[in-house]
Scaffold this motif. Structure first.
Motif, short mmCIF file in Angstrom:
data_model
loop_
_atom_site.label_atom_id
_atom_site.label_comp_id
_atom_site.label_asym_id
_atom_site.label_seq_id
_atom_site.Cartn_x
_atom_site.Cartn_y
_atom_site.Cartn_z
N GLU A 33 -5.54 8.03 -16.12
CA GLU A 33 -6.21 8.50 -14.90
C GLU A 33 -5.89 9.97 -14.64
O GLU A 33 -6.77 10.75 -14.24
CB GLU A 33 -5.80 7.64 -13.71
N GLU A 34 -4.63 10.35 -14.91
CA GLU A 34 -4.26 11.76 -14.73
C GLU A 34 -5.00 12.64 -15.73
O GLU A 34 -5.48 13.73 -15.39
CB GLU A 34 -2.74 11.93 -14.89
N ALA A 37 -8.46 13.01 -14.55
CA ALA A 37 -8.54 13.95 -13.42
C ALA A 37 -8.50 15.39 -13.94
O ALA A 37 -9.24 16.25 -13.47
CB ALA A 37 -7.39 13.70 -12.43
N LYS A 40 -11.80 16.12 -15.48
CA LYS A 40 -12.80 16.35 -14.43
C LYS A 40 -12.62 17.74 -13.84
O LYS A 40 -13.59 18.45 -13.59
CB LYS A 40 -12.68 15.29 -13.34
N GLN A 41 -11.35 18.15 -13.65
CA GLN A 41 -11.09 19.49 -13.11
C GLN A 41 -11.61 20.55 -14.07
O GLN A 41 -12.23 21.53 -13.65
CB GLN A 41 -9.58 19.68 -12.87
#
Length: 179
Positions: A33-34, A37, A40-41
């Motif tokens: 998940e990290e 993220a 996505k960033q």
């Protein structure tokens, strides 16, 4: 009874190992998940860069148009104005190519992030299925061990009852012989 105790101890150890594996799977999911993220960033950053480039193109186009208009108005030399306009258009074409390259890079990054998330999601689902299967196996083993222990206890109680009856019969025979 000792075998049932060993079976129970083995089941408890297996459950502890599975809990540790489950904890590791949870940690792996958090890492995934990290990572997602961060991906996505990065995709958001590329999208922002793309918007900034498009804004820069629009500003450059406007500036080029204004510069060309000023040049035409201020200069009587039509050739110079045309040359300036050609340079501005060349700059605009260059900016469009750079924007297209950024757009392609953004799409590639988005696809890569989506593929990575899909792979990690599949891996997590497969691990969760394995953990559930092992948990069901542990529950079945514990149930079988409990049933075996109850059967052994019943056998021991039956044997004890039989021994009591035999002892009473022998005591009665002994009493009869004494009398």
């Amino acid at each position: 009874a000792e075998e049932a105790a060993r079976d129970r101890q083995s089941a408890m150890e297996t459950a502890a190992r599975e809990k540790q594996r489950l904890d590791e799977a949870v940690k792996e999911r958090r890492r995934a998940e990290e990572d997602a993220a961060r991906e996505k960033q990065r995709a958001d950053d590329l999208a922002r860069d793309l918007r900034n480039a498009e804004d820069a193109i629009a500003r450059e186009k406007k500036r080029a148009a204004e510069e060309a208009a000023r040049s035409l108005a201020m200069q009587h030399d039509m050739g110079k104005a045309v040359q300036d306009l050609q340079f501005a258009l060349a700059d605009l074409d260059k900016a469009k190519r750079e924007t297209a390259a950024l757009r392609d890079k953004l799409e590639d990054e988005q696809q890569r992030a989506a593929d990575q998330m899909a792979r990690k999601q599949r891996d997590l689902e497969e691990h969760a299925d394995r953990v559930k299967s092992l948990e069901r196996g542990l529950e079945d083993g514990a149930q079988r061990a409990s049933e075996e222990k109850a059967r052994q206890l019943q056998d021991l109680q039956d044997q004890l009852g039989k021994s009591d009856r035999e002892r009473r019969a022998l005591q009665k025979q002994l009493q009869d012989l004494k009398d």
